[in-house]
Design a protein around this motif. Structure first.
Motif, PDB file in Angstrom:
ATOM      1  N   ARG A 196      -7.581  -0.627 -19.152  1.00  0.00           N
ATOM      2  CA  ARG A 196      -7.882  -0.165 -17.801  1.00  0.00           C
ATOM      3  C   ARG A 196      -6.645  -0.275 -16.909  1.00  0.00           C
ATOM      4  O   ARG A 196      -5.795  -1.131 -17.103  1.00  0.00           O
ATOM      5  N   SER A 197      -6.579   0.578 -15.912  1.00  0.00           N
ATOM      6  CA  SER A 197      -5.445   0.562 -14.992  1.00  0.00           C
ATOM      7  C   SER A 197      -5.618  -0.539 -13.951  1.00  0.00           C
ATOM      8  O   SER A 197      -6.742  -1.003 -13.686  1.00  0.00           O
ATOM      9  N   ALA A 198      -4.500  -0.950 -13.356  1.00  0.00           N
ATOM     10  CA  ALA A 198      -4.552  -1.945 -12.290  1.00  0.00           C
ATOM     11  C   ALA A 198      -5.364  -1.425 -11.115  1.00  0.00           C
ATOM     12  O   ALA A 198      -6.087  -2.181 -10.452  1.00  0.00           O
ATOM     13  N   ASP A 199      -5.254  -0.114 -10.848  1.00  0.00           N
ATOM     14  CA  ASP A 199      -6.026   0.462  -9.746  1.00  0.00           C
ATOM     15  C   ASP A 199      -7.522   0.306  -9.979  1.00  0.00           C
ATOM     16  O   ASP A 199      -8.285   0.066  -9.029  1.00  0.00           O
ATOM     17  N   MET A 200      -7.948   0.420 -11.224  1.00  0.00           N
ATOM     18  CA  MET A 200      -9.373   0.289 -11.523  1.00  0.00           C
ATOM     19  C   MET A 200      -9.805  -1.175 -11.460  1.00  0.00           C
ATOM     20  O   MET A 200     -10.852  -1.503 -10.886  1.00  0.00           O
ATOM     21  N   ILE A 201      -8.998  -2.062 -12.017  1.00  0.00           N
ATOM     22  CA  ILE A 201      -9.371  -3.474 -12.054  1.00  0.00           C
ATOM     23  C   ILE A 201      -9.383  -4.074 -10.651  1.00  0.00           C
ATOM     24  O   ILE A 201     -10.259  -4.883 -10.313  1.00  0.00           O
ATOM     25  N   GLU A 250       8.426  -2.055  -8.505  1.00  0.00           N
ATOM     26  CA  GLU A 250       9.484  -1.216  -7.952  1.00  0.00           C
ATOM     27  C   GLU A 250      10.725  -2.006  -7.564  1.00  0.00           C
ATOM     28  O   GLU A 250      11.853  -1.548  -7.748  1.00  0.00           O
ATOM     29  N   GLU A 251      10.518  -3.196  -7.012  1.00  0.00           N
ATOM     30  CA  GLU A 251      11.656  -4.002  -6.551  1.00  0.00           C
ATOM     31  C   GLU A 251      12.092  -5.039  -7.571  1.00  0.00           C
ATOM     32  O   GLU A 251      13.074  -5.753  -7.346  1.00  0.00           O
ATOM     33  N   ASN A 252      11.364  -5.119  -8.695  1.00  0.00           N
ATOM     34  CA  ASN A 252      11.713  -6.023  -9.789  1.00  0.00           C
ATOM     35  C   ASN A 252      11.926  -7.460  -9.284  1.00  0.00           C
ATOM     36  O   ASN A 252      12.938  -8.101  -9.542  1.00  0.00           O
ATOM     37  N   ARG A 253      10.918  -7.953  -8.569  1.00  0.00           N
ATOM     38  CA  ARG A 253      10.991  -9.328  -8.058  1.00  0.00           C
ATOM     39  C   ARG A 253       9.595  -9.938  -8.039  1.00  0.00           C
ATOM     40  O   ARG A 253       8.580  -9.218  -7.964  1.00  0.00           O
ATOM     41  N   ALA A 254       9.568 -11.265  -8.140  1.00  0.00           N
ATOM     42  CA  ALA A 254       8.289 -11.975  -8.121  1.00  0.00           C
ATOM     43  C   ALA A 254       7.740 -12.027  -6.695  1.00  0.00           C
ATOM     44  O   ALA A 254       8.486 -12.235  -5.736  1.00  0.00           O
ATOM     45  N   ILE A 255       6.424 -11.846  -6.586  1.00  0.00           N
ATOM     46  CA  ILE A 255       5.771 -11.848  -5.285  1.00  0.00           C
ATOM     47  C   ILE A 255       4.486 -12.664  -5.393  1.00  0.00           C
ATOM     48  O   ILE A 255       3.762 -12.584  -6.394  1.00  0.00           O
ATOM     49  N   THR A 256       4.222 -13.442  -4.363  1.00  0.00           N
ATOM     50  CA  THR A 256       2.968 -14.193  -4.273  1.00  0.00           C
ATOM     51  C   THR A 256       2.258 -13.832  -2.977  1.00  0.00           C
ATOM     52  O   THR A 256       2.886 -13.794  -1.913  1.00  0.00           O
ATOM     53  N   ARG A 257       0.993 -13.528  -3.072  1.00  0.00           N
ATOM     54  CA  ARG A 257       0.168 -13.243  -1.900  1.00  0.00           C
ATOM     55  C   ARG A 257      -0.969 -14.259  -1.846  1.00  0.00           C
ATOM     56  O   ARG A 257      -1.602 -14.561  -2.850  1.00  0.00           O
ATOM     57  N   ARG A 258      -1.219 -14.757  -0.655  1.00  0.00           N
ATOM     58  CA  ARG A 258      -2.233 -15.786  -0.447  1.00  0.00           C
ATOM     59  C   ARG A 258      -3.505 -15.202   0.153  1.00  0.00           C
ATOM     60  O   ARG A 258      -3.474 -14.271   0.938  1.00  0.00           O
ATOM     61  N   GLU A 259      -4.614 -15.794  -0.231  1.00  0.00           N
ATOM     62  CA  GLU A 259      -5.926 -15.524   0.369  1.00  0.00           C
ATOM     63  C   GLU A 259      -6.277 -14.034   0.341  1.00  0.00           C
ATOM     64  O   GLU A 259      -6.622 -13.431   1.354  1.00  0.00           O
ATOM     65  N   LEU A 260      -6.208 -13.462  -0.844  1.00  0.00           N
ATOM     66  CA  LEU A 260      -6.655 -12.083  -1.035  1.00  0.00           C
ATOM     67  C   LEU A 260      -8.152 -12.073  -1.340  1.00  0.00           C
ATOM     68  O   LEU A 260      -8.669 -12.967  -2.015  1.00  0.00           O
ATOM     69  N   ARG A 285      -4.473  -4.796  -1.016  1.00  0.00           N
ATOM     70  CA  ARG A 285      -3.320  -5.702  -0.948  1.00  0.00           C
ATOM     71  C   ARG A 285      -2.863  -6.110  -2.343  1.00  0.00           C
ATOM     72  O   ARG A 285      -1.669  -6.212  -2.606  1.00  0.00           O
ATOM     73  N   CYS A 286      -3.813  -6.347  -3.228  1.00  0.00           N
ATOM     74  CA  CYS A 286      -3.461  -6.744  -4.593  1.00  0.00           C
ATOM     75  C   CYS A 286      -2.768  -5.599  -5.325  1.00  0.00           C
ATOM     76  O   CYS A 286      -1.744  -5.804  -6.005  1.00  0.00           O
ATOM     77  N   ARG A 287      -3.286  -4.391  -5.176  1.00  0.00           N
ATOM     78  CA  ARG A 287      -2.669  -3.242  -5.835  1.00  0.00           C
ATOM     79  C   ARG A 287      -1.253  -3.013  -5.316  1.00  0.00           C
ATOM     80  O   ARG A 287      -0.324  -2.750  -6.095  1.00  0.00           O
ATOM     81  N   LYS A 288      -1.080  -3.109  -4.005  1.00  0.00           N
ATOM     82  CA  LYS A 288       0.248  -2.910  -3.415  1.00  0.00           C
ATOM     83  C   LYS A 288       1.228  -3.984  -3.885  1.00  0.00           C
ATOM     84  O   LYS A 288       2.421  -3.722  -4.064  1.00  0.00           O
ATOM     85  N   THR A 289       0.731  -5.196  -4.092  1.00  0.00           N
ATOM     86  CA  THR A 289       1.592  -6.279  -4.563  1.00  0.00           C
ATOM     87  C   THR A 289       2.147  -5.969  -5.941  1.00  0.00           C
ATOM     88  O   THR A 289       3.345  -6.167  -6.215  1.00  0.00           O
ATOM     89  N   LEU A 290       1.293  -5.458  -6.831  1.00  0.00           N
ATOM     90  CA  LEU A 290       1.759  -5.083  -8.173  1.00  0.00           C
ATOM     91  C   LEU A 290       2.800  -3.970  -8.103  1.00  0.00           C
ATOM     92  O   LEU A 290       3.835  -4.029  -8.784  1.00  0.00           O
ATOM     93  N   VAL A 291       2.544  -2.950  -7.295  1.00  0.00           N
ATOM     94  CA  VAL A 291       3.466  -1.826  -7.187  1.00  0.00           C
ATOM     95  C   VAL A 291       4.811  -2.287  -6.635  1.00  0.00           C
ATOM     96  O   VAL A 291       5.879  -1.920  -7.153  1.00  0.00           O
TER      97      VAL A 291
END
Length: 345
Positions: free
Chosen positions: A35-40, A56-66, A46-52
């Motif tokens: 399954r695609s990330a968009d579907m899951i 794209e920027e090839n860097r680790a990202i952490t998002r809180r309280e999603l 916010r979660c989908r945008k974090t993956l993208v």
């Protein structure tokens, strides 16, 4: 392992997931892989945008309280970390780590509210002690004066003093909280709710639709039947009165009060993890609790009703705490749910 770990390929399709991820998403590896990330993560932009962004920027990202919507009525709060893994040139694969934090947030909020509640309760107990002493003297003096006078008009005044002293003494006792020992015995929760349903139907005939959604497999719990009746009746009366006071809140729909029972597993109350607890929901479709009262509704003397004492929910909190249980709520216009959790062990 409590952290859900998902591996997405360069095309943003799921390649692998650990057992914690299956538990979190409530689906098997067979159902999820491919399954695609968009579907899951369809419920969390916010979660989908974090993956993208991470890809794209090839860097680790952490998002809180999603917020993640897992299933109807099951929305959870998570922290999400995304780490790109580049094996060769081109878009990276992504390791996504998801940690559920709503339980931790609930426990922290529960601890805070409980500490505030206990502090307020201790202050009120002290005030109650200081008030009842002079009230007793006032009542005794009025009784002595009543015995000394013969004028009926003057006796009426002394009787007013005695009655008001008794009323204030009773209110002070309620402020200090229930002091009656619980009579614990095997109780069927549906017997309690049906007793309350009958009382509410008699008190508010034809003004509210009373509905039930019971889990018939629930075992008995050790509880005080009369104390639980008081708890559920207080919550039911509050709900019905709120709906009657704001007739436009339901947008023309009938006033509804729903009693729902379920089993919750691996549920923490205080510092104890219970294998199974009973959950009783009392849901209405009224106007909701004002936002400025939601953090203090269980405190004594807090009420939005001009004629209210502000003691009903405080008594609810005390009785449920005496049962080693928990009461919490969610509220918004059109839907308020008070949930009572009681251990089944």
């Amino acid at each position: 392992m409590e952290t859900a770990v998902l591996l997405f390929g360069r095309d943003m399709q799921l390649l692998a997931i650990n057992p914690a991820g299956e538990n979190l998403l409530q689906a098997s590896t067979r159902m999820l892989v491919g399954r695609s990330a968009d579907m899951i993560f369809s419920s969390s932009e916010r979660c989908r945008k974090t993956l993208v962004t991470a890809a794209e920027e090839n860097r680790a990202i952490t998002r809180r309280e999603l917020s993640l919507h897992i299933s109807p009525g099951n929305d959870i709060i998570v922290d999400c970390s995304v780490t790109p893994v580049v094996q060769d040139r081109g878009k990276p694969e992504l390791i996504v780590e998801i940690t559920r934090i709503d339980r931790l947030m609930r426990l922290a909020r529960e601890d805070y509210l409980q500490s505030q509640y206990e502090a307020t309760r201790n202050v009120l107990r002290g005030i109650a002690h200081e008030v009842k002493n002079p009230l007793g003297g006032l009542r005794g003096a009025a009784q002595l004066l009543d015995m000394e006078i013969s004028d009926p008009e003057l006796k009426e005044f002394t009787q007013i003093i005695i009655r008001e002293a008794d009323r204030l003494s009773g209110m002070v006792d309620k402020m200090a909280g229930p002091n009656k020992m619980l009579q614990l015995e095997p109780v069927n929760i549906h017997t309690v709710t049906e007793d309350v349903r009958g009382l509410v139907a008699a008190e508010f005939p034809d003004l509210v639709r009373l509905e039930t959604d019971y889990d018939p497999s629930l075992p008995d719990i050790r509880a005080d039947h009369d104390a639980l009746v008081q708890v559920i009746l207080n919550l039911s009366r509050n709900a019905v009165q709120a709906m009657l006071d704001a007739p436009d809140a339901t947008n023309g729909a009938p006033n509804r009060l729903i009693y729902r029972t379920r089993v919750a597993s691996k549920f923490t109350i205080g510092n104890t993890m219970h294998r199974m607890v009973l959950r009783l929901d009392i849901e209405d479709n009224g106007p909701g609790i004002p936002n400025d009262l939601q953090d203090t509704v269980f405190y004594p003397l807090i009420t939005s009703k001009a004629e209210g004492s502000g003691l009903g929910l405080s008594i609810v909190q005390t009785i449920i705490s005496q049962h080693n249980g928990l009461v919490e709520f969610i509220s918004k216009p059109g839907k308020t749910v008070f949930s009572i959790y009681l251990p089944l062990e």
